[in-house]
Motif scaffolding. Structure first.
Motif, PDB file in Angstrom:
ATOM      1  N   MET A 199      48.027  39.228 -26.094  1.00 30.86           N
ATOM      2  CA  MET A 199      47.041  38.194 -25.791  1.00 30.86           C
ATOM      3  C   MET A 199      45.744  38.794 -25.276  1.00 30.86           C
ATOM      4  O   MET A 199      44.651  38.289 -25.567  1.00 30.86           O
ATOM      5  CB  MET A 199      47.631  37.200 -24.786  1.00 30.86           C
ATOM      6  CG  MET A 199      48.804  36.406 -25.342  1.00 30.86           C
ATOM      7  SD  MET A 199      49.448  35.189 -24.155  1.00 30.86           S
ATOM      8  CE  MET A 199      50.922  34.639 -25.040  1.00 30.86           C
ATOM      9  N   ARG A 200      45.839  39.876 -24.515  1.00 30.52           N
ATOM     10  CA  ARG A 200      44.632  40.558 -24.054  1.00 30.52           C
ATOM     11  C   ARG A 200      43.832  41.086 -25.234  1.00 30.52           C
ATOM     12  O   ARG A 200      42.603  40.991 -25.271  1.00 30.52           O
ATOM     13  CB  ARG A 200      44.990  41.704 -23.100  1.00 30.52           C
ATOM     14  CG  ARG A 200      45.546  41.252 -21.758  1.00 30.52           C
ATOM     15  CD  ARG A 200      45.538  42.391 -20.768  1.00 30.52           C
ATOM     16  NE  ARG A 200      46.412  43.483 -21.148  1.00 30.52           N
ATOM     17  CZ  ARG A 200      47.699  43.553 -20.826  1.00 30.52           C
ATOM     18  NH1 ARG A 200      48.263  42.577 -20.133  1.00 30.52           N
ATOM     19  NH2 ARG A 200      48.426  44.587 -21.190  1.00 30.52           N
ATOM     20  N   GLU A 201      44.537  41.635 -26.215  1.00 33.89           N
ATOM     21  CA  GLU A 201      43.851  42.146 -27.396  1.00 33.89           C
ATOM     22  C   GLU A 201      43.181  41.014 -28.168  1.00 33.89           C
ATOM     23  O   GLU A 201      42.091  41.193 -28.729  1.00 33.89           O
ATOM     24  CB  GLU A 201      44.850  42.893 -28.282  1.00 33.89           C
ATOM     25  CG  GLU A 201      45.324  44.205 -27.669  1.00 33.89           C
ATOM     26  CD  GLU A 201      46.375  44.886 -28.517  1.00 33.89           C
ATOM     27  OE1 GLU A 201      46.663  44.387 -29.637  1.00 33.89           O
ATOM     28  OE2 GLU A 201      46.911  45.925 -28.084  1.00 33.89           O
ATOM     29  N   ASP A 202      43.814  39.854 -28.208  1.00 36.46           N
ATOM     30  CA  ASP A 202      43.199  38.693 -28.861  1.00 36.46           C
ATOM     31  C   ASP A 202      41.861  38.357 -28.204  1.00 36.46           C
ATOM     32  O   ASP A 202      40.861  38.095 -28.879  1.00 36.46           O
ATOM     33  CB  ASP A 202      44.120  37.476 -28.774  1.00 36.46           C
ATOM     34  CG  ASP A 202      45.326  37.585 -29.691  1.00 36.46           C
ATOM     35  OD1 ASP A 202      45.304  38.439 -30.607  1.00 36.46           O
ATOM     36  OD2 ASP A 202      46.285  36.816 -29.484  1.00 36.46           O
ATOM     37  N   VAL A 203      41.848  38.347 -26.865  1.00 39.69           N
ATOM     38  CA  VAL A 203      40.624  38.012 -26.145  1.00 39.69           C
ATOM     39  C   VAL A 203      39.547  39.056 -26.422  1.00 39.69           C
ATOM     40  O   VAL A 203      38.369  38.719 -26.608  1.00 39.69           O
ATOM     41  CB  VAL A 203      40.894  37.887 -24.635  1.00 39.69           C
ATOM     42  CG1 VAL A 203      39.605  37.597 -23.876  1.00 39.69           C
ATOM     43  CG2 VAL A 203      41.911  36.787 -24.371  1.00 39.69           C
ATOM     44  N   MET A 204      39.925  40.307 -26.470  1.00 36.31           N
ATOM     45  CA  MET A 204      38.955  41.365 -26.751  1.00 36.31           C
ATOM     46  C   MET A 204      38.340  41.187 -28.131  1.00 36.31           C
ATOM     47  O   MET A 204      37.126  41.340 -28.309  1.00 36.31           O
ATOM     48  CB  MET A 204      39.624  42.734 -26.624  1.00 36.31           C
ATOM     49  CG  MET A 204      40.033  43.090 -25.195  1.00 36.31           C
ATOM     50  SD  MET A 204      40.900  44.674 -25.091  1.00 36.31           S
ATOM     51  CE  MET A 204      39.563  45.795 -25.456  1.00 36.31           C
ATOM     52  N   ARG A 205      39.166  40.832 -29.102  1.00 33.08           N
ATOM     53  CA  ARG A 205      38.636  40.592 -30.452  1.00 33.08           C
ATOM     54  C   ARG A 205      37.733  39.350 -30.468  1.00 33.08           C
ATOM     55  O   ARG A 205      36.702  39.316 -31.145  1.00 33.08           O
ATOM     56  CB  ARG A 205      39.775  40.433 -31.450  1.00 33.08           C
ATOM     57  CG  ARG A 205      40.468  41.740 -31.820  1.00 33.08           C
ATOM     58  CD  ARG A 205      41.397  41.553 -32.993  1.00 33.08           C
ATOM     59  NE  ARG A 205      42.528  40.707 -32.645  1.00 33.08           N
ATOM     60  CZ  ARG A 205      43.692  41.169 -32.178  1.00 33.08           C
ATOM     61  NH1 ARG A 205      43.855  42.469 -31.981  1.00 33.08           N
ATOM     62  NH2 ARG A 205      44.677  40.347 -31.891  1.00 33.08           N
ATOM     63  N   ASN A 206      38.127  38.327 -29.730  1.00 29.68           N
ATOM     64  CA  ASN A 206      37.334  37.098 -29.684  1.00 29.68           C
ATOM     65  C   ASN A 206      35.935  37.322 -29.131  1.00 29.68           C
ATOM     66  O   ASN A 206      35.002  36.578 -29.436  1.00 29.68           O
ATOM     67  CB  ASN A 206      38.033  36.048 -28.821  1.00 29.68           C
ATOM     68  CG  ASN A 206      39.315  35.521 -29.434  1.00 29.68           C
ATOM     69  OD1 ASN A 206      39.577  35.736 -30.619  1.00 29.68           O
ATOM     70  ND2 ASN A 206      40.115  34.856 -28.629  1.00 29.68           N
ATOM     71  N   GLY A 207      35.772  38.343 -28.272  1.00 26.12           N
ATOM     72  CA  GLY A 207      34.504  38.572 -27.610  1.00 26.12           C
ATOM     73  C   GLY A 207      33.333  38.725 -28.565  1.00 26.12           C
ATOM     74  O   GLY A 207      32.196  38.354 -28.238  1.00 26.12           O
ATOM     75  N   LYS A 208      33.581  39.245 -29.744  1.00 27.43           N
ATOM     76  CA  LYS A 208      32.506  39.424 -30.718  1.00 27.43           C
ATOM     77  C   LYS A 208      31.849  38.091 -31.079  1.00 27.43           C
ATOM     78  O   LYS A 208      30.682  38.058 -31.492  1.00 27.43           O
ATOM     79  CB  LYS A 208      33.046  40.091 -31.985  1.00 27.43           C
ATOM     80  CG  LYS A 208      33.775  41.411 -31.740  1.00 27.43           C
ATOM     81  CD  LYS A 208      32.851  42.453 -31.135  1.00 27.43           C
ATOM     82  CE  LYS A 208      33.593  43.777 -30.921  1.00 27.43           C
ATOM     83  NZ  LYS A 208      32.756  44.776 -30.221  1.00 27.43           N
ATOM     84  N   ARG A 209      32.578  36.991 -30.922  1.00 20.29           N
ATOM     85  CA  ARG A 209      32.037  35.682 -31.303  1.00 20.29           C
ATOM     86  C   ARG A 209      30.974  35.184 -30.331  1.00 20.29           C
ATOM     87  O   ARG A 209      30.216  34.269 -30.659  1.00 20.29           O
ATOM     88  CB  ARG A 209      33.170  34.647 -31.407  1.00 20.29           C
ATOM     89  CG  ARG A 209      34.257  35.025 -32.389  1.00 20.29           C
ATOM     90  CD  ARG A 209      34.931  33.826 -33.006  1.00 20.29           C
ATOM     91  NE  ARG A 209      35.407  32.838 -32.066  1.00 20.29           N
ATOM     92  CZ  ARG A 209      36.677  32.720 -31.656  1.00 20.29           C
ATOM     93  NH1 ARG A 209      37.601  33.579 -32.078  1.00 20.29           N
ATOM     94  NH2 ARG A 209      37.026  31.764 -30.823  1.00 20.29           N
ATOM     95  N   ILE A 210      30.905  35.773 -29.129  1.00 16.86           N
ATOM     96  CA  ILE A 210      29.893  35.346 -28.156  1.00 16.86           C
ATOM     97  C   ILE A 210      28.498  35.472 -28.762  1.00 16.86           C
ATOM     98  O   ILE A 210      27.638  34.599 -28.576  1.00 16.86           O
ATOM     99  CB  ILE A 210      29.993  36.169 -26.862  1.00 16.86           C
ATOM    100  CG1 ILE A 210      31.296  35.847 -26.126  1.00 16.86           C
ATOM    101  CG2 ILE A 210      28.789  35.907 -25.953  1.00 16.86           C
ATOM    102  CD1 ILE A 210      31.527  36.682 -24.878  1.00 16.86           C
TER     103      ILE A 210
END
Length: 317
Positions: A199-210
Motif C-alpha cells: 500500500m505504501r508503494e501504491d501511494v508513492m506511485r500515486n504521487g505523480k498525479r499531484i
C-alpha cells in the motif's frame, strides 16, 4: 525527511488506530470476507437523553444539537448507498439496535458508525531533558476527535476491522466521503492479501498525479504571511487557495481536476497532512510535522512551505 519515510509513517498511521487506551488491529482478510459477504449496516445517530437534559435551559444549543444529529442522518442516508460498493448494499439501523446486533448468536454483521472519543496528548514539562522517560516529567491533555469505524458485531462481541480518524473540530461532508471511500480501498487491499508495504508503494506511485491536478488549499488552513512567492519557491504545480465550500463541492462532485489537503490525526501530538484525489479519495502525498512540532510546539494543522515542499517531492520534483 525522506519521502519514503513520510510514506511509511503515514501509511502506518492510516491503519493503526490507537486512542484512549484502545488498540484497534488491522483488518484481517477473514474478517473482511465477512464484511464483503453481506449488506453493510449503517448506524444512524439518536438524541442522547442526558444531552437533552443538559441543554434543556439552552434553547439555541439544544436546537443545534438536534439539527446536527438530523443533518448527519440525512447525510448518511444519501452518501452511504451511493458510495458503498464493497458489498451488496446498505441497511440502516439506529444506535439502540447495536446491543441486539452484538448479542446475536451464530452471526456477525458488518456495521459502520461515527464515534467520538478523547485523544490523549503527552507533553514534556518545561526544562525536562529530551531523553527523559520518567513519567513524573510529563503531563497529559485530551481533545475530542472522532472516527468512522467498521466493526463486526455478533456472538456477544465486536471486532474492529477498519477506522479512519477525523481531526478535532468541524466534521465536513468531505470527511465522511473520504472515510467511506478510503475504508473500501484499504479493506479491498487487505482482502487481496496486500501488505502495508504494498500500500505504501501504491501511494508513492500515486504521487505523480499531484502534478496533473489543481491542489485546493483551504484559506483557513494557510499559515499567516504565506505568499504566492513563498509557494512558488517550493510548489511548482497548479494550486488555489479557496473557501471551504469550493473543496466540499469538488469532493461531492468527484471532480478529477482537483486534489485537496486533509488533516489526518494520529496518536499523541501528531497531525499528518495528506493530499487526496477529489475523484476517488486515493492518497497522493503526505507531510508530517518535524520532530520539534511533534513535541507539541505545533499541531501541524496549518499549511506552510514545508508541507507544500513535501507534496512537490511526492509529485516527483
Amino acid at each position: 525527511m525522506r519521502a519514503k519515510t513520510l510514506l511509511f509513517i503515514t501509511a502506518a498511521m492510516l491503519v493503526q488506530v490507537t486512542a484512549a487506551r484502545a488498540q484497534f488491529g488491522m483488518g484481517k482478510p477473514k474478517e473482511i470476507a465477512v464484511v464483503k459477504s453481506q449488506p453493510l449496516i449503517v448506524i444512524l445517530k439518536e438524541e442522547d437523553p442526558k444531552q437533552l437534559k443538559k441543554l434543556a435551559s439552552k434553547p439555541e444549543e439544544l436546537a443545534d444539537y438536534k439539527a446536527g444529529i438530523a443533518d448527519y442522518n440525512t447525510q448518511m442516508r444519501d452518501l452511504a448507498p451511493k458510495l458503498w460498493k464493497l458489498s451488496s448494499g446498505v441497511e440502516f439501523k439506529s444506535e439502540n439496535e447495536l446491543e441486539t446486533l452484538r448479542k446475536a448468536k451464530k452471526t456477525q454483521r458488518a456495521v459502520l458508525r461515527h464515534l467520538s472519543f478523547a485523544l490523549p496528548h503527552r507533553h514534556r514539562m518545561p526544562g525536562v531533558p529530551m531523553g527523559s522517560t520518567d513519567m513524573v516529567n510529563f503531563y497529559y491533555t485530551t481533545e475530542q476527535i472522532s472516527a468512522v469505524v467498521i466493526d463486526l458485531l455478533g456472538e456477544g462481541d465486536e471486532n474492529h476491522v477498519g477506522r479512519i480518524q477525523i481531526a478535532a473540530g468541524p466534521v465536513y461532508p468531505s470527511d465522511m466521503i473520504f472515510s467511506i471511500k478510503y475504508l473500501q480501498i484499504y479493506l479491498q487491499g487487505r482482502a487481496e492479501g496486500r501488505s502495508n508495504g504494498d500500500m505504501r508503494e501504491d501511494v508513492m506511485r500515486n504521487g505523480k498525479r499531484i502534478a496533473t491536478k489543481t491542489l485546493l488549499i483551504d484559506e483557513g488552513d494557510v499559515k499567516n504571511k504565506l505568499t504566492a512567492a513563498d509557494i512558488k519557491q517550493v510548489y511548482p504545480y497548479p494550486y488555489q487557495i479557496v473557501p471551504r465550500t469550493t473543496i466540499e463541492k469538488a469532493v461531492a462532485d468527484g471532480d478529477a481536476h482537483y486534489a485537496y489537503i486533509r488533516l489526518l490525526p494520529a496518536t499523541e501530538t501528531i497531525t499528518v497532512q495528506v493530499v487526496v484525489d477529489a475523484a476517488n479519495s486515493e492518497l497522493l502525498g503526505m507531510s508530517i510535522p518535524s520532530r520539534i512540532q511533534m513535541m507539541g510546539i505545533s499541531s501541524g494543522s496549518s499549511v506552510g512551505k514545508g508541507n507544500l515542499k513535501d507534496f512537490a517531492q511526492a509529485a516527483g520534483k
